[in-house]
Design an enzyme around this catalytic site. Structure first.
Site, PDB file in Angstrom:
ATOM      1  N   THR A  67      41.156  34.080  46.294  1.00 33.13           N
ATOM      2  CA  THR A  67      40.312  32.890  46.369  1.00 33.13           C
ATOM      3  C   THR A  67      39.679  32.534  45.029  1.00 33.13           C
ATOM      4  OG1 THR A  67      38.494  34.287  47.144  1.00 33.13           O
ATOM      5  CG2 THR A  67      39.789  33.143  48.814  1.00 33.13           C
ATOM      6  N   MET A 113      41.465  47.314  49.355  1.00 28.91           N
ATOM      7  CA  MET A 113      42.117  47.990  48.232  1.00 28.91           C
ATOM      8  C   MET A 113      43.191  47.145  47.560  1.00 28.91           C
ATOM      9  SD  MET A 113      40.715  51.057  47.911  1.00 28.91           S
ATOM     10  CE  MET A 113      39.165  50.186  48.171  1.00 28.91           C
ATOM     11  N   LYS A 114      43.697  46.137  48.260  1.00 33.11           N
ATOM     12  CA  LYS A 114      44.750  45.259  47.718  1.00 33.11           C
ATOM     13  C   LYS A 114      45.887  46.078  47.098  1.00 33.11           C
ATOM     14  CE  LYS A 114      41.602  41.396  46.750  1.00 33.11           C
ATOM     15  NZ  LYS A 114      40.291  42.044  46.944  1.00 33.11           N
ATOM     16  N   PHE A 159      49.325  47.565  45.868  1.00 34.54           N
ATOM     17  CA  PHE A 159      50.606  47.015  45.421  1.00 34.54           C
ATOM     18  C   PHE A 159      51.330  48.082  44.617  1.00 34.54           C
ATOM     19  CE2 PHE A 159      53.437  44.943  42.448  1.00 34.54           C
ATOM     20  CZ  PHE A 159      54.104  44.042  43.252  1.00 34.54           C
ATOM     21  N   GLY A 175      29.517  37.998  50.574  1.00 31.94           N
ATOM     22  CA  GLY A 175      28.891  39.060  49.803  1.00 31.94           C
ATOM     23  C   GLY A 175      27.631  38.612  49.112  1.00 31.94           C
ATOM     24  N   THR A 196      55.136  54.700  47.760  1.00 28.27           N
ATOM     25  CA  THR A 196      53.764  54.936  47.304  1.00 28.27           C
ATOM     26  C   THR A 196      52.769  54.212  48.198  1.00 28.27           C
ATOM     27  OG1 THR A 196      54.502  55.247  45.025  1.00 28.27           O
ATOM     28  CG2 THR A 196      52.185  54.692  45.354  1.00 28.27           C
TER      29      THR A 196
END
Length: 229
Positions: free
Chosen positions: A116, A62-63, A65, A208, A70
């Site tokens: 990346t 989900m990264k 931030f 992937g 929150t």
């Protein structure tokens, strides 16, 4: 038995496509990544089904931030799905909040260092701190470890330097941007082969498109598993 050092990214449009791919890969793969691209396509439902009904391990990418409260609340809610790995951005205040939200659960918090798909030119365009890319990744990893992260996300090109940090002992290094020899790079800029990533200290590699775009996904996964074995 599958080798959980390989995490297959289910970067496909929806949960039905993801489930079909998982069924094709069968017992060859035991660990899957589900990211933002599938969130509105049933990603959480797929994560739950793969975990509870098929016994797979799940990496929810989900990264996150945001402000601390929150992030803490979001992590607490997501950890209820009994996911194995969850990503947040590597800023120390985000990592500390995420660790608080995951407290008392089995969910491991992984801090993203630098994506990346980015190189120095991209960082310049975003007005990011100057300096060598590997130096910046190493510094962000160290700060994330100091903030309590269970591990970090970094390209395989930085794995060895991160593993060399004293703070990395007992922590996870997970590397996207892994491409077998001859595979298309796609949007990945800082890459290495599966063998190199593992040899340089990665605990898990994330692959992937070289798998799910292959004419024989199970065979492509088997080749990577054989390579890292």
């Amino acid at each position: 038995m599958s080798d959980d050092r390989l995490i297959v990214a289910l970067d496909v449009p929806d949960a039905l496509s993801g489930l079909k791919l998982a069924e094709t890969l069968g017992d060859a793969v035991g660990f899957y990544k589900i990211g933002l691209g599938m969130l509105t396509g049933g990603g959480l439902a797929l994560a739950n089904e793969l975990k509870q009904e098929h016994g797979k391990r799940i990496f929810l990418d989900m990264k996150l931030f945001d402000i601390g409260q929150t992030v803490e609340n979001a992590v607490r809610g997501l950890a209820q799905f009994d996911i194995d790995f969850l990503t947040v951005h590597g800023d120390p205040h985000v990592v500390r909040a995420a660790m608080e939200g995951a407290s008392g659960t089995r969910t491991k918090i992984l801090a993203v260092t630098i994506l990346t798909s980015l190189d120095r030119g991209d960082l310049d365009e975003c007005m990011m701190q100057s300096g060598d890319m590997s130096d910046l990744v190493e510094e962000r990893a160290g700060r994330a470890f100091e903030a309590g992260a269970d591990g970090v996300i970094a390209s395989p090109q930085e794995a060895a330097r991160i593993r060399g940090l004293g703070e990395s002992a007992g922590r996870l290094i997970v590397t996207p941007g892994v491409r077998p020899d001859g595979a298309a790079h796609g949007d990945q800029k800082r890459i290495a082969t599966p063998t190199r990533a593992i040899a340089d200290g990665a605990d898990h590699i994330v692959v992937g498109r070289p798998i799910w775009q292959a004419s024989n996904p199970r065979g492509a996964a088997a080749d990577i598993l054989q390579e890292i074995a």
